[in-house]
Design a protein around this motif. Sequence first.
Motif, PDB file in Angstrom:
ATOM      1  N   THR A  80      -1.835   6.645 -10.528  1.00 62.24           N
ATOM      2  CA  THR A  80      -1.804   7.919  -9.822  1.00 62.24           C
ATOM      3  C   THR A  80      -2.136   7.684  -8.359  1.00 62.24           C
ATOM      4  O   THR A  80      -3.111   7.019  -8.028  1.00 62.24           O
ATOM      5  CB  THR A  80      -2.803   8.923 -10.433  1.00 62.24           C
ATOM      6  N   PHE A  81      -1.309   8.252  -7.511  1.00 58.33           N
ATOM      7  CA  PHE A  81      -1.521   8.183  -6.071  1.00 58.33           C
ATOM      8  C   PHE A  81      -2.003   9.557  -5.610  1.00 58.33           C
ATOM      9  O   PHE A  81      -1.243  10.532  -5.648  1.00 58.33           O
ATOM     10  CB  PHE A  81      -0.218   7.811  -5.351  1.00 58.33           C
ATOM     11  N   ASP A  82      -3.273   9.653  -5.248  1.00 59.75           N
ATOM     12  CA  ASP A  82      -3.814  10.923  -4.772  1.00 59.75           C
ATOM     13  C   ASP A  82      -3.211  11.266  -3.420  1.00 59.75           C
ATOM     14  O   ASP A  82      -2.866  10.389  -2.625  1.00 59.75           O
ATOM     15  CB  ASP A  82      -5.338  10.844  -4.658  1.00 59.75           C
ATOM     16  N   LYS A  97       0.853  -1.191   0.000  1.00 57.76           N
ATOM     17  CA  LYS A  97       0.000   0.000   0.000  1.00 57.76           C
ATOM     18  C   LYS A  97       0.891   1.244   0.000  1.00 57.76           C
ATOM     19  O   LYS A  97       1.858   1.320   0.761  1.00 57.76           O
ATOM     20  CB  LYS A  97      -0.885  -0.021   1.243  1.00 57.76           C
ATOM     21  N   PHE A  98       0.568   2.210  -0.869  1.00 60.02           N
ATOM     22  CA  PHE A  98       1.295   3.473  -0.926  1.00 60.02           C
ATOM     23  C   PHE A  98       0.404   4.582  -0.370  1.00 60.02           C
ATOM     24  O   PHE A  98      -0.765   4.688  -0.763  1.00 60.02           O
ATOM     25  CB  PHE A  98       1.680   3.816  -2.365  1.00 60.02           C
ATOM     26  N   ILE A  99       0.955   5.404   0.508  1.00 64.98           N
ATOM     27  CA  ILE A  99       0.254   6.574   1.033  1.00 64.98           C
ATOM     28  C   ILE A  99       1.047   7.803   0.616  1.00 64.98           C
ATOM     29  O   ILE A  99       2.210   7.975   0.985  1.00 64.98           O
ATOM     30  CB  ILE A  99       0.102   6.503   2.568  1.00 64.98           C
ATOM     31  N   VAL A 116       9.914   4.692   3.279  1.00 62.50           N
ATOM     32  CA  VAL A 116       9.665   6.025   2.735  1.00 62.50           C
ATOM     33  C   VAL A 116      10.359   6.141   1.379  1.00 62.50           C
ATOM     34  O   VAL A 116      11.519   5.754   1.225  1.00 62.50           O
ATOM     35  CB  VAL A 116      10.200   7.111   3.695  1.00 62.50           C
ATOM     36  N   VAL A 117       9.627   6.659   0.378  1.00 64.18           N
ATOM     37  CA  VAL A 117      10.164   6.874  -0.960  1.00 64.18           C
ATOM     38  C   VAL A 117       9.780   8.272  -1.439  1.00 64.18           C
ATOM     39  O   VAL A 117       8.889   8.917  -0.867  1.00 64.18           O
ATOM     40  CB  VAL A 117       9.654   5.822  -1.973  1.00 64.18           C
TER      41      VAL A 117
END
Length: 102
Positions: free
Chosen positions: A19-21, A2-4, A79-80
């Motif tokens: 796309t990650f909002d 999961k990406f936040i 973290v990225v």
Amino acid sequence: MKFINLTGHPVTDINTNTTFDSQGCVRVKATTERVYRSKGIPVYRTTVVAEDQLPDPVEGTVYIVSNLYLNTCTERTDVVAPGKVVRGADGMPLACRGFRCN
């Protein structure tokens, strides 16, 4: 996984067209001081520190932050930041090519 996205704006990975909002924003604070002068030219040092705290690590979750913010959290492996920026004909950022980590 999961990406936040905590950059404050949408981030699109061009490789997957995903796309990650934005789900919030973490910011840095920069301070600049003059260190010395050389041949009349001032030389400055800028120090960047995290102004906002990241959430605690969650297994299977990666936080997307700005490149500047990433430089402040060298101890975190979850973290990225956006990788190489892809720009449109007008020079504005459109997407990134993957992500970078510390």
